[in-house]
Design an enzyme around this catalytic site. Structure first.
Site, PDB file in Angstrom:
ATOM      1  N   HIS A  64      -2.473   2.732  -6.004  1.00  0.00           N
ATOM      2  CA  HIS A  64      -3.213   1.473  -5.867  1.00  0.00           C
ATOM      3  C   HIS A  64      -3.249   0.707  -7.195  1.00  0.00           C
ATOM      4  O   HIS A  64      -3.370  -0.516  -7.201  1.00  0.00           O
ATOM      5  CB  HIS A  64      -4.636   1.763  -5.376  1.00  0.00           C
ATOM      6  CG  HIS A  64      -5.080   0.825  -4.309  1.00  0.00           C
ATOM      7  ND1 HIS A  64      -4.482   0.786  -3.061  1.00  0.00           N
ATOM      8  CD2 HIS A  64      -6.032  -0.146  -4.291  1.00  0.00           C
ATOM      9  CE1 HIS A  64      -5.066  -0.150  -2.330  1.00  0.00           C
ATOM     10  NE2 HIS A  64      -6.003  -0.732  -3.057  1.00  0.00           N
ATOM     11  N   ARG A 103       0.873  -1.178   0.000  1.00  0.00           N
ATOM     12  CA  ARG A 103       0.000   0.000   0.000  1.00  0.00           C
ATOM     13  C   ARG A 103       0.908   1.225   0.000  1.00  0.00           C
ATOM     14  O   ARG A 103       2.019   1.185   0.534  1.00  0.00           O
ATOM     15  CB  ARG A 103      -0.888   0.018   1.241  1.00  0.00           C
ATOM     16  CG  ARG A 103      -1.827  -1.182   1.363  1.00  0.00           C
ATOM     17  CD  ARG A 103      -2.604  -1.147   2.676  1.00  0.00           C
ATOM     18  NE  ARG A 103      -3.521  -2.277   2.775  1.00  0.00           N
ATOM     19  CZ  ARG A 103      -3.226  -3.438   3.373  1.00  0.00           C
ATOM     20  NH1 ARG A 103      -2.026  -3.614   3.933  1.00  0.00           N
ATOM     21  NH2 ARG A 103      -4.112  -4.416   3.426  1.00  0.00           N
TER      22      ARG A 103
END
Length: 307
Positions: free
Chosen positions: A253, A158
């Site tokens: 992402h 992430r």
């Protein structure tokens, strides 16, 4: 007098919300961003209740919550936003019930809307190659950015995990990075030879120039010797996507999605991808199988004589 009462009630609601967020942090170790989302949802609801006859947050009933959701839909709220809002309210009132602050959970009979699961937007392997090649390696910042992009694609981290990496979290001997993910869960993620080589080069050639004698334990630093921020990296990624000629929506992402999809396309096991991504529930990972299946259908149609 009514204005003074409003201020007292608002302060009371906000202190109840803050106490709830503190409890969430202690129980689940949720990130600051997640807690801020809960706090914002609940404060907006509390403030709206004040406009509806001064109802206190803990006195809201099922009808008030349904009215608020209807109000949000009239204001063109997306279904996903409404679902997240209801999730915040459900969690707050369940907590209040456990703490004996209310007798009945007003969200109990309100169902969370079923949302269609959108397939994650992903990049082809050629797209990723173009993106990784975009930074200018003659500059220390370009070398840092190349290393960051390589690590992100090689590990599926992430963005919050990437920008908060510390130098000791990378084990160059073992070829892994030790990541502290959501809920303070730790996982070891392989980096691969390519990403490790770029980290080595960045540490040797660029990081000392950026630090210029200053100390920092952050792996990726700015020219001011500070750690990178999520927002800064997002802007960098946008710029490199344009340079690489990628005219499609792209975010940090997107590279995480590409990491998972490309692994599955090359035969990785879904459980392994789940572990690498740090998903606690495999149902979260399963969406990537749909992406891989679409690719398999396309390949079958293109190459099979009966396709």
């Amino acid at each position: 007098a009514s204005n003074a009462g409003y201020c007292v009630m608002k302060a009371s609601s906000h202190s109840e919300i803050d106490a709830f967020c503190d409890a969430l942090w202690l129980e689940d170790g949720l990130s600051r961003n997640t807690l801020d989302s809960y706090r914002l949802d609940l404060r907006q609801f509390a403030d709206w209740l004040q406009t509806q006859g001064g109802v206190a947050l803990l006195a809201a009933d099922q009808a008030a919550i349904q009215d608020y959701l209807a109000h949000k839909f009239r204001a063109k709220a997306r279904a996903s936003s409404a679902a997240r809002l209801l999730s915040s309210l459900k969690r707050f009132y369940r907590h209040a019930l456990r703490q004996n602050m209310i007798r009945v959970d007003p969200t109990l009979r309100i169902d969370t809307p079923k949302l269609p699961r959108a397939l994650p937007k992903t990049l082809t392997e050629a797209d990723v190659e173009s993106l990784l090649s975009a930074p200018q390696l003659e500059q220390p910042l370009g070398l840092r950015d190349r290393a960051m992009l390589e690590v992100l694609y090689a590990s599926g981290l992430r963005v919050s995990e990437l920008v908060t990496l510390k130098v000791p979290q990378v084990s160059r001997d073992m070829g892994v990075v030790r990541v502290l993910g959501k809920g303070a869960k730790e996982r070891l993620v392989p980096l691969g030879e390519e990403a490790l080589a770029w980290i080595e080069r960045y540490l040797r050639e660029a990081r000392p120039q950026l630090l210029n004698g200053r100390a920092s334990d952050a792996l990726f630093v700015t020219s001011r010797a500070a750690a990178m921020t999520r927002q800064s990296f997002w802007h960098l990624l946008k710029r490199y996507a344009l340079q690489a000629g990628l005219h499609k929506p792209i975010s940090p992402h997107t590279l995480r999605h590409a990491f998972a999809t490309h692994l599955l396309n090359h035969g990785a096991d879904l459980r392994v991808v789940q572990l690498l991504l740090g998903h606690s529930d495999i149902s979260t990972t399963q969406i990537y199988t749909h992406v891989a299946q679409e690719r398999m259908k396309q390949l079958h149609a293109r190459h099979h004589p009966r396709g």
